[in-house]
Design a protein around this motif. Structure first.
Motif, short mmCIF file in Angstrom:
data_model
loop_
_atom_site.label_atom_id
_atom_site.label_comp_id
_atom_site.label_asym_id
_atom_site.label_seq_id
_atom_site.Cartn_x
_atom_site.Cartn_y
_atom_site.Cartn_z
N PRO A 1 -3.30 -8.90 8.37
CA PRO A 1 -2.69 -9.99 7.62
C PRO A 1 -3.76 -10.74 6.83
CG PRO A 1 -2.70 -10.48 9.96
CD PRO A 1 -3.18 -9.09 9.81
N ASP A 2 -3.30 -11.47 5.85
CA ASP A 2 -4.21 -12.08 4.88
C ASP A 2 -5.32 -12.90 5.53
OD1 ASP A 2 -4.59 -12.25 2.04
OD2 ASP A 2 -4.34 -14.42 2.36
N ALA B 1 2.40 -3.75 13.40
CA ALA B 1 1.65 -4.84 12.80
C ALA B 1 1.11 -5.77 13.89
CB ALA B 1 2.55 -5.61 11.84
N ARG C 1 -7.99 -5.58 3.93
CA ARG C 1 -6.55 -5.64 4.18
C ARG C 1 -5.93 -4.25 4.05
NH1 ARG C 1 -4.00 -10.49 1.17
NH2 ARG C 1 -4.20 -9.06 -0.58
N GLN C 2 -6.39 -3.52 3.08
CA GLN C 2 -5.81 -2.19 2.87
C GLN C 2 -6.20 -1.20 3.95
OE1 GLN C 2 -6.02 -0.35 -0.85
NE2 GLN C 2 -4.92 -1.98 -1.91
N HIS C 3 -7.45 -1.25 4.33
CA HIS C 3 -7.89 -0.23 5.27
C HIS C 3 -7.54 -0.53 6.70
CE1 HIS C 3 -10.10 2.78 2.97
NE2 HIS C 3 -10.07 1.84 2.05
N PRO D 1 7.70 -0.75 12.86
CA PRO D 1 6.64 -1.30 12.00
C PRO D 1 6.20 -2.72 12.37
CG PRO D 1 8.27 -0.21 10.67
CD PRO D 1 8.80 -0.19 12.07
N GLU E 1 -9.46 -7.61 -0.11
CA GLU E 1 -8.40 -6.64 -0.38
C GLU E 1 -8.72 -5.31 0.29
OE1 GLU E 1 -4.79 -5.60 -1.43
OE2 GLU E 1 -5.67 -7.60 -1.47
N VAL F 1 6.68 8.61 8.37
CA VAL F 1 7.31 8.97 9.63
C VAL F 1 8.70 8.34 9.73
CG1 VAL F 1 7.08 8.99 12.12
CG2 VAL F 1 5.05 9.07 10.70
N ALA G 1 0.55 4.27 11.38
CA ALA G 1 1.81 4.39 10.67
C ALA G 1 2.18 5.84 10.42
CB ALA G 1 1.73 3.63 9.36
N ASN G 2 1.18 6.71 10.42
CA ASN G 2 1.44 8.11 10.10
C ASN G 2 1.52 9.03 11.29
OD1 ASN G 2 1.77 8.33 7.32
ND2 ASN G 2 -0.39 7.92 6.99
N ALA H 1 -4.39 2.72 9.62
CA ALA H 1 -3.52 3.44 8.70
C ALA H 1 -2.90 4.64 9.40
CB ALA H 1 -4.29 3.87 7.47
N LYS H 2 -3.62 5.18 10.36
CA LYS H 2 -3.11 6.35 11.10
C LYS H 2 -1.92 5.98 11.97
CE LYS H 2 -6.94 9.57 11.70
NZ LYS H 2 -7.94 10.03 12.66
N LEU I 1 -5.00 -2.84 7.48
CA LEU I 1 -3.64 -3.37 7.52
C LEU I 1 -3.55 -4.72 8.21
CD1 LEU I 1 -1.80 -0.07 8.56
CD2 LEU I 1 -2.41 -0.82 6.28
N ARG J 1 0.85 -1.19 0.00
CA ARG J 1 0.00 0.00 0.00
C ARG J 1 0.88 1.23 0.00
NH1 ARG J 1 -1.01 -1.63 4.17
NH2 ARG J 1 -0.92 -3.83 3.73
#
Lengths: 1043, 357
Positions: B166-167, B90, B160-162, B86, B157, A918, B77-78, B74-75, B164, A911
């Protein structure tokens, strides 16, 4: 108009919802510098606005560039009512003013509000175009580099060390202004934050000017502090060491001088010796001395007279104004003038000497805020010198600060003229005293120097401490000079600094001297206390450990002068007991020297707290410490004797256990001739001074005095019993842990790159008002011990590891509250080599380590360039093996920066928006990062934040409130460093953490001040991969010179 | 005398996996401390109960502060507030979104509404999962559902994207969302023997083959609804049971193929028409939303139970379904091959998965 500041507002993200109706925000930004303000357009209805503004340009004086921060305010546009502020960002643009530091500030910075904390982030770009200004009378000092690091920064070389610089500025505290009654807490906090920002900027600029005057280009060991004096104002003061630095590309800083310095002769020392008449009133004309041997330092009689006279005189110092002796540019009375002449004559003499340029320009105070030195610089260490003084703040009356003045920022020029004078004079006294103490120890310089205050209501304790030392003047010189002088006296690197600088026959205090256990040539004391880091080339046995003395003393509530007197009277006892505790604990660990000693005395309404922290170590050059002997008073009682012998046994066991734990097994088992113990009383008489003035009291304690080998503790009173209990209750560090408060742990070298910096704060409430001193002591001691235990537990995953630079700060925020704050870094190390180190204790282990453990050695080498020359063989070999041991490196890399591996795992699905924005920023209170090389210093980080809440319970109580605030401060530091292009902060420290609460009103407020150096570091492995060739040549040449 | 304030903040946020799990499981601080003491962490590190308490409180506070970020992974990570490596991020996300099979079994197919949430205390009592944990899990389901509901593209998908995840976890969530959206009945007594993973498998089959996204993944439509056109077409399969000839022909083909290959041949032969009617009827009714809900119960009642009472083995089952499916293609008058394949493919794998004790 020598500067153009440009700022561009790019975007925002994670903004808070400001419009409840739409759940969105109409944000715009105000960019303000000085009196100019620009605005962006409103970006409607978004929590992630994209302003992409034009470049806002400010044309300003470089003076303003230094003083002012760029102020960015994010607001929510409101059509019908006033726009609501979301938060602010202050950007210190100082790093952009220096060509060698950062060139642009660019990145996501947290938007901070003093009530709500971090509320989203803003992406900005800031640049400065600076035009050269050759005006000699300029007020700015752009280009002077500042470092918090208390050693020569890693990628620089010291051309010259100029000496002590200090400055302070004073202003009214916005919190105590009349307007504060009508403005909101937010406005008040912001006024305060901004004011301190401005004052720091001004202070830095002024210090920079002094540095330029001295001919330097940098300040190392820059220490800035705030005194929140309440009604009487807000003081920002700073000290540092002016230097001329030169950037080096790959060469370890020590390499070149090393060879140059050894053949050169030392001309300075005798001259410095003549500086003795700093307070010579009673000692007659200064005695010129021959420095070839210290024995002829001065006639014994005159010396002792001088020493005693200073004792009685010190308390008078403030009145006679002796403090300003030798200071230039100040008005001086006849007496002072005389003094000045004397001092200046000394200065002139020094000036005449051939090596005039180097090191002599130390100005009025030969003080150095540095704590570690390039090898060959520090010749001898005398011991700790400290001075304290109790002052009443309400004595300062300043009409200029009256309520009638309307408050205006940047307008303090009109009244600073008067205010700082008072404080300047206070500090002058203290420094003067420190200087005289150093002289009494036969030293011309004070290293590891620092100053601090503790304020409670209107009483203020000023403290200063340092280590008296003799420094080499030749270090700085360009070529070998003065070759005929004292050639054979060139001090052996491993033990030279332990050799006494003072006259053996006229020891200013009782001490047991022996011949150095390393070289057998010079005398050494039996115990050595210092405030500096352990010199890199010092010979030590075993490992070091953190030693703390903790003390609590009750005091009656009092006001004004009475209070000050009471405190003054308590101080010497406090210091004496702290010292005794330190000494006992040191002996209990079988060690003989303390490094990094820091004594903090904190004053409250009803008690005084004393906390002394240091790193104990066994110096091979010093005699082994004797045991601790317990003596009872009533020998008739059998049970009592039993008790005593039990205790004695316990103590002996503890000593033996500690020796084992710290691997202290001295190479030689030469038993010392056991002399007669030094009687206690003499000690006391020296320590307790008569005090003449109530509020202007100066107390002094020489912590360097030696003690006899057989250390006798009399347990005739309860105090002593308590002391012994305290000794024995200090719990040992858990398996796998070591701790120290210095930069590096003596005896451990092979750090991995896993580091974890942390801050921990605890506040303890004493509910029981009627506590005895012993009870308080116990509580305070337990508080510290438990805190340490918690830290060990928290960090257990890093074992084997060492907590380095454990910096405790105690405070008494309120009656019945004790606050302890700790900042330190936990660093993992490789176990294998530790064992080896232990096996060959007392020796430099590198040689052996090399043959057995090549891959670990690389870390050592790169970590401590100072130590690498000690082992010339190691470098080329170690480097050439780089490629062959990738596994060890890989594993340590993984620990420290799990980024590459971790990311690939967590973001398997490629993605684009996750993870990357960061950057990881490391923080450490140390001046280096293990396994990495600092390639650039980007500028100083000096930030001050206030956080306030009126919904304490909702934010998780006091702990929740402070937890998030500290996390926010870390986040802001990291973000600003990242915006400068850096990936780490070194020499980080939290210098202030003032926490106030009012649970009944559901309110709390906290002020935090942090500082450090923003740097770019490169992992050693990457560096080597990039340039194996230049690296290895460097090391080879280095090694050659070392031999 | 008391510790009034006690905080520890690391530059890299320190999080203990064990404590995190206790927090997720809804333990109070004191209970968590007890569990940790029993776990022996104290001896391991020479710590005292006080130290443990302090550490646990601290960690709990950290987790609480992180929780709002975990709602929008997602936040995490930001954000700048916590520096978390990371791989730790996860871990935090994965564990936060992990759920108890027991719990999910209770709410699977139920409407993720306030009403259901109110009944969580019953679920908690029944499953032994703490109410706090139940609420977290329920809120997670609901949050994922809300986000994914309106999104285009493949369901797994998107999750998973929104989030994060695992499969495998993303697939499980897809199943939960799919079940909640179609309100499949899973709580009937006859279905209780089925585990969440059984249902999740079936959901995967349905999502992959029966939704609109399955036909054309580039289509703008979503994975959460069954392909209406397909359901309509399923009615055509009725001919297999309404046309007597076709039914007999089908039976004889299957019997021929299976003769001698299975021990339950006689039972199969006797039951063929019933079984076939059962399967085809399920297909024909799927156009009604109500019957979609009963899909699993129907499968069990109409097919699995009869077979089970006749003691079929899974091998028998597999053989039968294979030949049952293939034989239909040989029937001359049967034209709906594509629909039949699409239908039976899913039915076969679902039944095989569900056919156990």
């Amino acid at each position: 108009m020598p500067g153009k500041l440009k700022a561009k507002i790019v975007a925002g993200r994670h903004l808070p919802v400001m419009d409840r109706a739409s759940d969105l925000t109409d944000a715009f930004v105000e960019v303000k510098f000085g009196n100019t303000t620009y605005k962006t357009d409103v970006y409607p209805k978004s929590l992630n606005p994209q302003w992409n503004s034009e470049w806002f340009k400010f044309e300003v004086d470089d003076e303003d560039l230094q003083d002012e921060p760029l102020q960015i305010t994010v607001l929510d546009h409101d059509t019908y009512s006033a726009n609501d502020a979301i938060g602010k960002v202050y950007i210190d643009i100082d790093p952009l003013l220096c060509s060698e530091a950062a060139t642009v500030i660019s990145g996501w910075l947290p938007i901070y509000d003093t009530i709500h904390g971090i509320r989203g982030e803003i992406n900005v770009l800031v640049k400065v175009d600076l035009f050269n200004d050759l005006n000699r009378f300029r007020q700015s000092s752009c280009g002077v580099k500042f470092f918090c690091t208390t050693s020569i920064p890693r990628c620089y070389r010291a051309i010259m060390v100029h000496g002590f610089v200090e400055e302070l500025v004073v202003n009214e505290d916005p919190e105590y202004q009349w307007i504060d009654r009508i403005r909101t807490p937010r406005a008040s906090n912001e006024a305060r934050q901004r004011l301190i920002f401005l004052m720091s900027g001004e202070l830095q600029r002024k210090i920079g000017l002094k540095v330029l005057e001295m001919g330097g280009n940098a300040v190392v060991g820059y220490l800035q502090c705030f005194d929140l004096e309440g009604e009487s104002g807000l003081v920002v003061r700073a000290i540092g060491t002016a230097c001329t630095l030169e950037k080096i590309s790959t060469l370890p800083s020590t390499a070149t001088h090393q060879s140059n310095s050894s053949p050169s002769k030392d001309m300075k020392e005798p001259v410095f010796g003549e500086e003795v008449p700093g307070i010579p009133l009673s000692s007659g004309p200064p005695t010129p001395l021959r420095a070839q041997t210290f024995s002829s330092f001065s006639p014994s009689k005159s010396y002792s007279r001088q020493s005693s006279s200073s004792d009685t005189e010190l308390s008078l110092t403030p009145k006679t104004g002796m403090g300003s002796g030798g200071s230039a540019g100040k008005e001086a009375g006849p007496l002072k003038a005389l003094l000045r002449q004397q001092t200046q004559s000394a200065l002139e003499q020094r000036g005449v000497s051939s090596s005039s340029e180097a090191f002599v320009r130390t100005g009025e105070y030969p003080f150095f805020t540095l704590t570690s030195f390039p090898s060959g610089f520090l010749l001898h260490v005398g011991g700790v010198v400290s001075a304290r003084s109790v002052k009443l703040l309400d004595r300062i009356h300043n009409p200029a600060l009256g309520n009638t003045r309307s408050y205006k920022l940047l307008d303090w020029n009109s009244f600073t003229a008067d205010e700082p004078e008072t404080r300047d004079a206070w500090w002058e006294e203290i420094r003067q005293e420190i200087k005289s103490h150093a002289k009494a120890l036969g030293c011309h310089a004070v290293v590891g120097y620092s100053e601090s205050t503790s304020i409670c209501e209107e009483v203020c304790i000023l403290s200063a401490s340092g280590t008296a030392a003799i420094l080499s003047s030749r270090f700085m010189q360009d070529g070998p000079l003065d070759t005929e002088h004292r050639f054979e006296e060139v001090v052996p690197p491993g033990c030279g600094f332990c050799h006494i600088p003072y006259d053996e026959l006229n020891i200013p205090f009782p001490a047991q001297l022996t011949y150095c256990y390393s070289c057998r040539r010079s005398k050494v004391p039996d115990v050595l206390f210092t405030t500096i880091d352990l010199p890199a080339d010092a010979n030590i046995t075993g490992k070091g450990c953190l030693i703390q003395a903790r003390l609590c003393r009750t005091k009656k509530k009092a006001q004004g002068e009475g209070n000050a007197t009471a405190i003054s009277n308590l101080l010497p006892f406090l210091e004496y007991e702290l010292h005794t505790q330190l000494m006992n604990k040191l002996k209990l660990r079988g060690m003989n020297a303390l490094f990094g000693l820091r004594i903090q005395i904190s004053v409250g309404e009803t008690m005084l707290l004393g906390l002394a922290s240091a790193t104990g170590v066994y110096l091979t050059a010093l005699p082994g410490p004797g045991g601790i002997q317990i003596a009872g008073k009533t020998p008739s009682d059998i049970t009592y004797e039993q008790h005593i012998s039990n205790m004695q046994k316990k103590i002996n066991d503890t000593i033996a256990k500690n020796k084992d734990l710290y691997e202290i097994n001295p190479p030689e088992v030469v038993e010392e001739i056991i002399g007669s113990p030094i009687p206690e009383p003499r000690q006391r008489s020296r320590l307790f001074r008569s005090q003449s003035e109530s509020s202007d009291e100066v107390s002094e304690l020489d912590l360097s005095h030696g003690k006899k080998d057989a250390f006798v503790l009399e347990i005739d009173d309860t105090d002593a019993v308590e002391d012994i209990h305290a000794l024995l209750t200090d719990s040992p560090t858990p398996q796998g842990f070591y701790s120290c408060n210095t930069e590096i742990m003596p005896g451990i070298q092979n750090w991995t790159s896993a580091i974890q910096m942390f801050t921990s704060v605890r506040v303890f409430r004493l509910n029981n008002a009627n506590l005895t001193n012993q009870g308080l002591n116990k509580i305070f001691s337990d508080l510290c011990e438990n805190l340490l235990k918690s830290l060990y537990f928290k960090l257990r995953s890093m074992v084997p590891c060492c907590l380095c630079h454990l910096n405790f700060t105690v405070a008494i925020p309120e009656d019945e509250l004790i606050q302890v704050a700790v900042t330190a870094v936990a660093m993992s190390f490789d176990k294998e080599q530790i064992l080896e180190n232990g096996k060959q204790s007392g020796e430099k282990t590198l040689t052996k380590a090399i043959t057995e453990n090549d891959e670990q050695l690389q870390f050592n080498l790169e970590l401590n360039p100072e130590s690498s020359h000690a082992n010339p063989l190691s470098s080329p070999k170690g480097l050439s093996e780089v490629g062959s041991h990738p596994s060890a490196r890989a594993s340590s890399m993984e620990k420290a920066s799990p980024l590459p591996e971790g990311r690939s795992r967590s973001l398997r699905s490629n993605r684009s928006y996750s993870g990357t924005s960061v950057a990881v920023v490391k923080m450490t209170p140390l001046s280096f990062i293990p396994g990495a090389k600092i390639i650039k210093y980007l500028g100083i980080i000096n930030m001050f934040f206030i956080r306030e809440t009126t919904s304490l319970r909702e934010e998780g109580g006091v702990s929740g409130f402070l937890h998030s605030f500290i996390a926010e401060v870390f986040a802001m530091v990291r973000a600003h460093v990242a915006a400068l292009g850096g990936n780490a902060v070194v020499s980080y420290s939290m210098k202030e953490c003032v926490f106030m609460e009012n649970p009944n009103k559901n309110q709390a407020q906290c002020l935090i001040n942090v500082s450090g150096d923003a740097v770019i570091f490169v992992r050693e492995s990457e560096l080597e991969a990039a340039s194996v060739q230049p690296q290895s040549t460097t090391h080879t040449s280095n090694g050659g010179e070392g031999t | 005398m008391s510790v009034e304030l006690d905080v520890f903040v690391g530059n890299t946020t320190i999080m203990d996996k064990e404590v995190y799990q206790l927090w997720l499981n809804g333990y109070t601080v004191n209970d968590a401390v007890k569990v940790r003491i029993e776990g022996g962490v104290m001896e391991e590190c020479e710590a005292s109960a006080d130290v443990l308490l302090s550490d646990t409180m601290d960690q709990y506070r950290t987790f609480q502060m992180c929780e709002r970020l975990l709602h929008h992974p997602a936040k995490l990570a930001n954000q700048l507030l916590f520096q978390i490596p990371p791989d730790r991020q996860a871990m935090l996300i994965e564990r936060y979104y992990a759920f108890d099979d027991l719990f999910v079994r209770e709410v699977l197919g139920k409407k993720l509404s306030k009403g259901t949430k109110k009944d969580l205390d019953d679920v908690s009592a029944k499953t032994g999962v703490s109410l706090k944990s139940c609420r977290r899990q329920f809120d997670n389901f609901k949050r994922v559902f809300k986000v994914v509901e309106e999104l285009k593209g493949p369901l797994v998908e998107n999750i998973r994207q929104h989030f994060l995840l695992p499969d495998q976890l993303a697939r499980d969530y897809a199943a939960i969302v799919f079940f909640a959206n179609n309100r499949f009945e899973t709580g009937k007594k006859k279905l209780l023997y089925l585990t969440f993973q059984d249902f999740a498998f079936c959901a995967g089959q349905l999502i992959n083959h029966w939704t609109l996204g399955a036909v054309d993944s580039m289509m703008e439509d979503m994975d959460v609804d069954l392909d209406k056109e397909f359901l309509q077409d399923l009615k055509d399969l009725k001919i297999l049971i309404t046309d007597k000839d076709l039914l007999d022909q089908h039976k004889s083909l299957v019997c021929t193929a299976l003769r001698g290959k299975t021990s339950v041949f006689n039972e199969m032969e006797a039951n063929f028409k019933n079984l076939s009617r059962g399967l085809v009827n399920i297909a024909a009714k799927l156009i009604n939303a109500k019957d979609v809900r009963d899909f699993f119960i129907d499968l069990v009642e109409k097919f699995i139970e009869p077979c089970r009472s006749d003691k079929w083995t899974s091998i028998d089952m597999n053989l039968f379904l294979t030949h049952y499916t293939n034989s239909a293609h040989i029937l001359d008058t049967f034209k709906h091959h594509a629909v039949w394949t699409r239908y039976m493919g899913v039915i076969k794998s679902c039944i095989l998965r569900m056919y156990h004790d």
